[in-house]
Design an enzyme around this catalytic site. Structure first.
Site, PDB file in Angstrom:
ATOM      1  N   ARG A  80       0.391  -1.845   0.093  1.00  0.00           N
ATOM      2  CA  ARG A  80       0.403  -0.044   0.014  1.00  0.00           C
ATOM      3  C   ARG A  80       0.868   1.334   0.199  1.00  0.00           C
ATOM      4  NH1 ARG A  80      -3.263  -0.114   4.912  1.00  0.00           N
ATOM      5  NH2 ARG A  80      -5.090  -1.329   3.749  1.00  0.00           N
ATOM      6  N   ARG A 149      -1.952   7.071   9.021  1.00  0.00           N
ATOM      7  CA  ARG A 149      -2.189   5.988   8.613  1.00  0.00           C
ATOM      8  C   ARG A 149      -2.286   8.194   7.154  1.00  0.00           C
ATOM      9  NH1 ARG A 149      -4.297   0.964   8.189  1.00  0.00           N
ATOM     10  NH2 ARG A 149      -3.389  -0.171  10.224  1.00  0.00           N
ATOM     11  N   LYS A 213      -3.932   1.538  14.959  1.00  0.00           N
ATOM     12  CA  LYS A 213      -4.152   2.694  13.778  1.00  0.00           C
ATOM     13  C   LYS A 213      -4.306   3.802  13.688  1.00  0.00           C
ATOM     14  CE  LYS A 213      -7.684  -0.076  11.429  1.00  0.00           C
ATOM     15  NZ  LYS A 213      -8.055  -0.693  10.453  1.00  0.00           N
ATOM     16  N   LYS A 215      -6.056   7.146  12.045  1.00  0.00           N
ATOM     17  CA  LYS A 215      -6.804   7.986  10.666  1.00  0.00           C
ATOM     18  C   LYS A 215      -6.536   9.170  10.528  1.00  0.00           C
ATOM     19  CE  LYS A 215      -7.958   3.189   9.052  1.00  0.00           C
ATOM     20  NZ  LYS A 215      -9.417   2.717   8.157  1.00  0.00           N
ATOM     21  N   CYS A 435     -14.783  -3.266  -0.128  1.00  0.00           N
ATOM     22  CA  CYS A 435     -13.625  -3.129   0.079  1.00  0.00           C
ATOM     23  C   CYS A 435     -13.033  -4.907  -0.867  1.00  0.00           C
ATOM     24  CB  CYS A 435     -13.619  -3.381   1.224  1.00  0.00           C
ATOM     25  SG  CYS A 435     -14.054  -4.957   1.465  1.00  0.00           S
ATOM     26  N   CYS A 441      -8.065 -10.385   1.563  1.00  0.00           N
ATOM     27  CA  CYS A 441      -8.429 -10.138   2.713  1.00  0.00           C
ATOM     28  C   CYS A 441      -8.649 -10.999   3.692  1.00  0.00           C
ATOM     29  CB  CYS A 441      -9.344  -8.488   2.857  1.00  0.00           C
ATOM     30  SG  CYS A 441      -9.119  -8.775   4.620  1.00  0.00           S
ATOM     31  N   CYS A 480     -16.776  -7.596   6.032  1.00  0.00           N
ATOM     32  CA  CYS A 480     -16.287  -8.198   6.969  1.00  0.00           C
ATOM     33  C   CYS A 480     -17.073  -6.467   7.701  1.00  0.00           C
ATOM     34  CB  CYS A 480     -14.981  -8.382   7.541  1.00  0.00           C
ATOM     35  SG  CYS A 480     -13.879  -7.007   7.499  1.00  0.00           S
ATOM     36  N   CYS A 484     -13.741  -1.089   5.508  1.00  0.00           N
ATOM     37  CA  CYS A 484     -13.226  -0.922   4.960  1.00  0.00           C
ATOM     38  C   CYS A 484     -13.584   0.623   4.120  1.00  0.00           C
ATOM     39  CB  CYS A 484     -12.001  -1.499   3.804  1.00  0.00           C
ATOM     40  SG  CYS A 484     -10.746  -2.179   5.503  1.00  0.00           S
TER      41      CYS A 484
END
Length: 566
Positions: A80, A149, A213, A215, A435, A441, A480, A484
């Site tokens: 990424r 991120r 993480k 964001k 996603c 994934c 899931c 995302c």
């Protein structure tokens, strides 16, 4: 909860905390394992690789093949690239396209965070791929992992002072919030290993980095095309009457990840914290991150995002803690209002005599498939006309800086490669996103990118039949509950619960300011069109003037609408 100042002992903390603390600033054994003739990295390195922008995955479609060869998984890597504001130079676009052809699966994936993802890279090709990305003046450092991120921003390439000022602020935040470890250059770019008696220091992240993480996104006043409320740190740039940047509204605590059957995990929208002057935003961003560094939960990663810190301690506590760390007074946040979200597709003037065109890319996958050769077509346009490329939060692509005389040539190349003009794309399809999910994934429990195209075309047909073909309704699918594709902020969200089944979420709004809720759980995908059709019919007859579908659902209430679908 763990305060970073008391982390001399790692007892009781999550395994990831030990991995980070003993990694020598994200080095671990990655460099040594790169030299081993094995298809995968070890478990600790797998976690550290995320900080370098790499996810170790396996092709779930090929698991049977792998088992037949005596392997547990068909290992591969996803890279990424961190692309602040989604701005990609022509050279960087060409580099990513070349990497995808040489070492990945031949496609580029535009993410909902304005990144590029390269899927299917093998371990033996990972170093060459990352080196090529850096040669194009981009990096994968911080693409994943427990750090800041990619910082997002509205991708519209308008040439005015306001946009210039915002871009300058974003650049300063990126510099301040990027990890300073030398490990990235040592491992991937053969950087010099500095011999010194002085310990390496991470001025912001220190030895343990963040609990989870983090964001950040920057929206422009009135334009929420980046789903600003979904983020840990949500920043709204405010414009003065003379067209300059006059300051920023700062919101905190958004986050769309949760876990099925774990009610203590939840989704949240960011709430207003303060208004700050343009020159203060970098300090505020740094200290918002530092408070989460010091007080975020390091024992339970499911409870480690900023939204839980604020939920546990309170917004007023958080504001006071940030205030104690900055040398200026935080002002009260200003009211926000939003215009209808603009996806920036189609042709537009930039304000400098040039044009930009927003091109629809279904679910962000730039590929040559099913009669649409977006990979070959975009590459030809970039090679020939050298436009700047911008990635959008809706997974689309903007080509910027086009001379008006070149517009016919761009349109010709688009037509030759089956890339539809935006006017030809039904609204339901245009406003849908998913996603990647299966097969790459490891968290996915259901399909998304491969399932949504068929479903959304059925829904588009129904909307046409009931007279709502031109209605702007957002549809978002996630494989899931981690969200995302930001399904919890759409008019309609589909969240995978198991293979072939989804929670159907309703009651959000097209502008992305309100969370939706579970309307019907565990619905087989084949039954979703039949579930939604009577709602669309009732919406057509009951709506108020200019009322969107999600707003109508919220007003009507689930109890009344369950009777419609019974």
């Amino acid at each position: 909860m763990s305060d970073l100042k008391d982390l001399s002992s790692l007892d009781g903390l999550s395994r990831n905390e030990t991995i980070k603390a003993t990694s020598n600033h994200l080095r671990g054994l990655i460099k040594e394992e790169l030299l081993e003739d094995t298809p995968a990295f070890g478990d600790d390195s797998e976690q550290l690789l995320k900080f370098h922008g790499i996810y170790q995955q396996d092709d779930r479609d090929r698991r049977k093949e792998a088992r037949a060869k005596g392997l547990t998984k068909h290992h591969q890597l996803m890279i990424r690239t961190r692309i602040p504001g989604g701005v990609v130079s022509p050279d960087a676009y060409v580099a990513h396209d070349d990497i995808s052809r040489r070492w990945a699966n031949g496609t580029l994936r535009v993410t909902t965070r304005q990144d590029f993802q390269l899927h299917g890279v093998l371990k033996g090709d990972i170093k060459k791929s990352i080196s090529a990305i850096n040669e194009a003046l981009l990096t994968t450092l911080g693409g994943c992992g427990d750090v800041e991120r990619n910082i997002m921003c509205c991708p519209e390439p308008i040439a005015d002072q306001f946009h210039t000022d915002v871009d300058r602020s974003i650049g300063a935040m990126v510099t301040e919030l990027t990890p300073k470890t030398r490990a990235y250059h040592e491992i991937w770019l053969d950087g010099e290993v500095v011999e010194t008696s002085e310990p390496e220091v991470e001025p912001l992240y220190r030895e343990h980095y963040l609990p989870r993480k983090f964001k950040t996104t920057v929206a422009l006043e009135g334009d929420n095309c980046v789903d600003v409320y979904a983020h840990d740190l949500a920043i709204v740039a405010m414009k003065s009457t003379d067209g300059k940047l006059r300051g920023f509204n700062v919101l905190v605590g958004g986050g769309l990840g949760r876990t099925h059957n774990k009610p203590e995990t939840f989704v949240a929208v960011a709430t207003p914290l303060a208004f700050v002057e343009p020159e203060q935003i970098v300090d505020v961003a740094r200290e918002v991150v530092s408070v989460q560094r010091d007080y975020g939960d390091r024992a339970n990663r499911r409870h480690a995002r900023l939204k839980y810190t604020i939920a546990d301690r309170g917004l007023e506590w958080f504001r006071n803690e940030v205030q104690s760390r900055v040398p200026f007074k935080l002002q009260q946040p200003e009211p926000l209002s939003w215009k209808p979200v603009d996806d920036h597709l189609g042709w537009h003037e930039q304000g400098d005599g040039r044009l930009y065109v927003g091109i629809y890319i279904e679910n962000g996958r730039i590929a040559d498939v099913d009669g649409v050769s977006s990979r070959t077509g975009l590459r030809k346009i970039v090679d020939e006309l050298r436009p700047q490329v911008r990635l959008t939060a809706q997974q689309n692509v903007i080509l910027a800086g086009i001379d008006p005389a070149d517009r016919p040539r761009v349109e010709q190349l688009m037509a030759e490669h089956g890339i539809a003009a935006v006017e030809a794309i039904p609204q339901a399809i245009r406003n849908a996103m998913a996603c990647p999910a299966i097969p790459t994934c490891g968290l996915a429990v259901a399909e998304a990118e491969r399932a949504l195209p068929g479903l959304i075309r059925q829904l588009a047909t129904i909307l046409d039949e009931v007279g709502l073909a031109d209605e702007r309704i957002s549809f978002r699918m996630s494989g899931c509950p981690n969200g995302c594709s930001r399904p919890y902020l759409g008019d309609v969200g589909f969240v995978g619960t198991t293979l072939g089944k989804y929670d159907v979420m309703l009651g959000g709004d097209f502008n992305g300011t309100r969370l939706n809720r579970v309307f019907a759980p565990n619905v087989p995908i084949a039954e979703i069109p039949g579930l939604l059709k009577p709602l669309f019919e009732r919406f057509r007859s009951d709506r108020r003037p200019e009322e969107g579908f999600g707003n109508w659902v919220d007003r009507a209430g689930f109890e009344a609408l369950h009777g419609v679908t019974a």
